[in-house]
Scaffold this motif. Structure first.
Motif, PDB file in Angstrom:
ATOM      1  N   THR A 146       1.200   0.660 -10.779  1.00  0.00           N
ATOM      2  CA  THR A 146       1.924   0.011  -9.683  1.00  0.00           C
ATOM      3  C   THR A 146       1.135  -1.165  -9.129  1.00  0.00           C
ATOM      4  OG1 THR A 146       3.071   2.058  -9.070  1.00  0.00           O
ATOM      5  CG2 THR A 146       2.865   0.361  -7.366  1.00  0.00           C
ATOM      6  N   ASN A 147      -0.130  -0.947  -8.861  1.00  0.00           N
ATOM      7  CA  ASN A 147      -0.948  -1.998  -8.259  1.00  0.00           C
ATOM      8  C   ASN A 147      -1.291  -3.097  -9.253  1.00  0.00           C
ATOM      9  OD1 ASN A 147      -1.879  -1.138  -5.319  1.00  0.00           O
ATOM     10  ND2 ASN A 147      -1.708   0.716  -6.550  1.00  0.00           N
ATOM     11  N   SER A 153       0.773  11.106 -11.957  1.00  0.00           N
ATOM     12  CA  SER A 153       0.768  10.452 -10.650  1.00  0.00           C
ATOM     13  C   SER A 153      -0.330   9.391 -10.571  1.00  0.00           C
ATOM     14  CB  SER A 153       0.575  11.497  -9.544  1.00  0.00           C
ATOM     15  OG  SER A 153       0.543  10.906  -8.277  1.00  0.00           O
ATOM     16  N   SER A 154      -1.500   9.719 -11.115  1.00  0.00           N
ATOM     17  CA  SER A 154      -2.618   8.767 -11.101  1.00  0.00           C
ATOM     18  C   SER A 154      -2.301   7.517 -11.920  1.00  0.00           C
ATOM     19  CB  SER A 154      -3.883   9.440 -11.644  1.00  0.00           C
ATOM     20  OG  SER A 154      -4.232  10.564 -10.865  1.00  0.00           O
ATOM     21  N   TRP A 180       3.479   1.694  -1.575  1.00  0.00           N
ATOM     22  CA  TRP A 180       4.090   1.913  -2.896  1.00  0.00           C
ATOM     23  C   TRP A 180       3.292   2.912  -3.740  1.00  0.00           C
ATOM     24  CZ3 TRP A 180       8.049  -1.927  -2.687  1.00  0.00           C
ATOM     25  CH2 TRP A 180       9.080  -1.743  -3.617  1.00  0.00           C
ATOM     26  N   SER A 181       2.060   3.174  -3.365  1.00  0.00           N
ATOM     27  CA  SER A 181       1.305   4.220  -4.067  1.00  0.00           C
ATOM     28  C   SER A 181       1.959   5.580  -3.855  1.00  0.00           C
ATOM     29  CB  SER A 181      -0.143   4.245  -3.572  1.00  0.00           C
ATOM     30  OG  SER A 181      -0.827   3.067  -3.966  1.00  0.00           O
ATOM     31  N   MET A 233       0.818  -1.213   0.000  1.00  0.00           N
ATOM     32  CA  MET A 233       0.000   0.000   0.000  1.00  0.00           C
ATOM     33  C   MET A 233       0.857   1.271   0.000  1.00  0.00           C
ATOM     34  SD  MET A 233      -3.099  -0.989  -0.270  1.00  0.00           S
ATOM     35  CE  MET A 233      -2.377  -2.220  -1.379  1.00  0.00           C
ATOM     36  N   ASN A 292       5.659   5.462  -5.940  1.00  0.00           N
ATOM     37  CA  ASN A 292       5.616   5.808  -7.363  1.00  0.00           C
ATOM     38  C   ASN A 292       4.709   6.999  -7.652  1.00  0.00           C
ATOM     39  OD1 ASN A 292       7.369   3.728  -7.925  1.00  0.00           O
ATOM     40  ND2 ASN A 292       5.776   2.296  -8.575  1.00  0.00           N
ATOM     41  N   GLY A 293       3.651   7.153  -6.852  1.00  0.00           N
ATOM     42  CA  GLY A 293       2.738   8.272  -7.076  1.00  0.00           C
ATOM     43  C   GLY A 293       3.338   9.625  -6.737  1.00  0.00           C
ATOM     44  N   VAL A 311       0.113   5.269  -9.956  1.00  0.00           N
ATOM     45  CA  VAL A 311      -0.490   4.511  -8.857  1.00  0.00           C
ATOM     46  C   VAL A 311      -1.245   3.294  -9.397  1.00  0.00           C
ATOM     47  CG1 VAL A 311      -2.231   4.590  -7.030  1.00  0.00           C
ATOM     48  CG2 VAL A 311      -0.609   6.479  -7.282  1.00  0.00           C
TER      49      VAL A 311
END
Length: 489
Positions: free
Chosen positions: A268-269, A261-262, A246-247, A244, A250-251, A265
């Motif tokens: 990444t997931n 940024s969006s 990691w948002s 969690m 990388n964000g 995120v």
């Protein structure tokens, strides 16, 4: 109501809200910093403490705790400006404190990032928030790099040697990679892509960790042969916090709360989930059952792989990256490692080389293939695209390879020199008598107090052969098919 309007709208009488400040960007950057900090404290502290053998739980957690604190002090005293300040060498910045009030409340700026844009003008990276936000955000990246590196030497490195190693490696290794790729160094201006640390953080920590494991030496033979996690459920709690967090990892890389940024995120997931599923599927196919530890490793390789291109690839590409990050590091860890005699001799406790170096380099190379041109224009200083999109993409892939080789070479050399110097004054490995006992010998503390009011287990007091249990039959070690404690008869 009038007071609130005055405080937040009239800049001439609101020095805390200067005209250049974007409160949304600043709020997100501080939030992202906190999320990345949580990845270290407590996520990796918990994960390390629970994934190792019980006798090393305290020592493993303390190595992470110490690194987090030591890196912060070194960062503000010297290292931030070595990584993001004025140029000293093409790969290194001038060290200086980042503590002055005027410096920290002024607008954030990366001075050596000035580059020429297509219309002939020049641009410099200047986020719309104060320097203090940028200093802390980048600290959390530096801290987690050292903590990831620690995973290679858990269970035997002399804690005093580790305390000396952390500041030295931060100064002479991490800042070089950070300045070269992010702070306006030669790789940055050459156009190498490392969106959020696939090379600066993960490739560096994996290669340096393997190098450190070589010089420190292996664990005891008994620990290498049997090193079960002492608490799998707690390990999952640490892994969940890491995922969690990691948002923010990388964000927060675009330095703004923007559309890039969006995308980062989401990608990444998506990549992490795909990688976890692929790794777990391979475990089932080849070993007949899913492994919880394997699932965590697959999650980790997916998060690492997407990091160098999180905001620069399309989401279908994130799935491809997840499939490859769940399979290639699996092959390197489960097959190639067992066939390579040299890798077997080097005792990388948590397999950081496979989960971070292999996955980080894989992500950097895949970014050189899959970086989408329109997404690249949103954030990168020069016109960039992956090889998949034609044009100069083939050159970009070669740049990614050269940058990876530079990071590998520098980390092998710097880590070796640092440890050889430390070894002149402090033994790198604990003595065997401490290795036999673990936490109690090293720290005078143990992770679990399970008997009475916190005292250690004593078979003369707590065994079934002593009153009030002497007249009772010891419980069967097999209850409903589950194996229990070992009974000494």
């Amino acid at each position: 109501m009038d007071v609130v309007q005055i405080a937040y709208t009239k800049h001439e009488i609101a020095p805390a809200v200067p005209p250049w400040l974007n409160k949304g960007d600043n709020a997100w950057q501080i939030t992202a910093s906190t999320l990345v900090g949580i990845q270290s404290m407590p996520a990796l502290v918990i994960l390390y403490a629970s994934i190792v053998k019980k006798k090393w739980a305290v020592n493993s957690a303390f190595m992470a705790l110490y690194a987090f604190a030591a890196v912060l002090i070194c960062w503000v005293l010297l290292c931030y400006r070595m990584a993001f300040g004025d140029e000293l060498l093409p790969f290194w910045g001038k060290g200086a404190p980042a503590l002055g009030q005027n410096y920290l409340v002024g607008r954030a700026k990366v001075p050596e990032s000035t580059h020429r844009v297509t219309d002939g003008d020049y641009e410099t990276t200047e986020p719309f928030y104060p320097m203090a936000s940028l200093v802390y955000f980048q600290f959390t990246f530096a801290a987690i790099t050292l903590i990831l590196l620690a995973g290679s030497v858990l269970g035997r490195m002399n804690i005093k040697a580790w305390m000396a190693f952390v500041p030295l490696w931060l100064i002479f290794s991490y800042t070089v990679g950070a300045f070269s790729l992010w702070g306006g160094g030669f790789l940055y201006h050459w156009g190498v892509i490392d969106y959020s640390g696939g090379y600066v953080i993960h490739l560096s920590s994996g290669i340096a960790g393997l190098t450190a494991a070589y010089w420190v030496g292996p664990r005891l033979k008994s620990d290498r042969e049997r090193f079960p996690p002492n608490n799998v459920l707690l390990m999952l709690a640490g892994a969940g916090l890491l995922w969690m967090g990691w948002s923010g990892f990388n964000g927060g890389a675009p330095y703004a709360a923007n559309i890039n940024s969006s995308i980062a995120v989401l990608n990444t997931n998506v990549c992490a989930a795909t990688s976890l599923l692929v790794w777990t599927s391979l475990d089932v196919v080849f070993f007949g059952k899913p492994s919880v530890i394997g699932a965590v490793q697959g999650m980790m390789t997916g998060l690492v792989c997407i990091t160098p291109g999180a905001g620069l690839v399309q989401s279908w590409a994130a799935i491809i990256m997840g499939m490859l990050s769940g399979s290639i590091p699996w092959v390197s860890m489960m097959i190639l490692h067992k066939k390579c005699s040299w890798l077997q001799k080097v005792d990388d406790t948590l397999g950081v080389f496979h989960t971070h170096a292999v996955a980080g380099m894989l992500g950097g190379l895949l970014t050189g293939l899959l970086a989408e041109p329109d997404l690249c224009r949103l954030i990168l200083p020069i016109d960039t695209r992956g090889a998949f999109y034609g044009g100069n993409g083939g050159v970009q892939f070669l740049k990614q390879m050269v940058a990876a080789l530079f990071v590998i070479a520098w980390n092998v050399a710097s880590t070796t020199i640092i440890l050889l110097v430390i070894r002149l004054y402090i033994p790198l490995r604990m003595p065997d008598n401490q290795l036999e006992i673990g936490d109690d010998a090293v720290h005078g503390e143990e992770a679990y107090a399970l008997w009475g009011d916190g005292e250690k287990y004593d078979p003369r007091k707590h065994g079934w052969h002593t009153p009030p249990y002497s007249g009772m039959t010891a419980p069967s070690p097999y209850v409903n098919g589950a194996r229990g404690v070992t009974i000494s008869l």
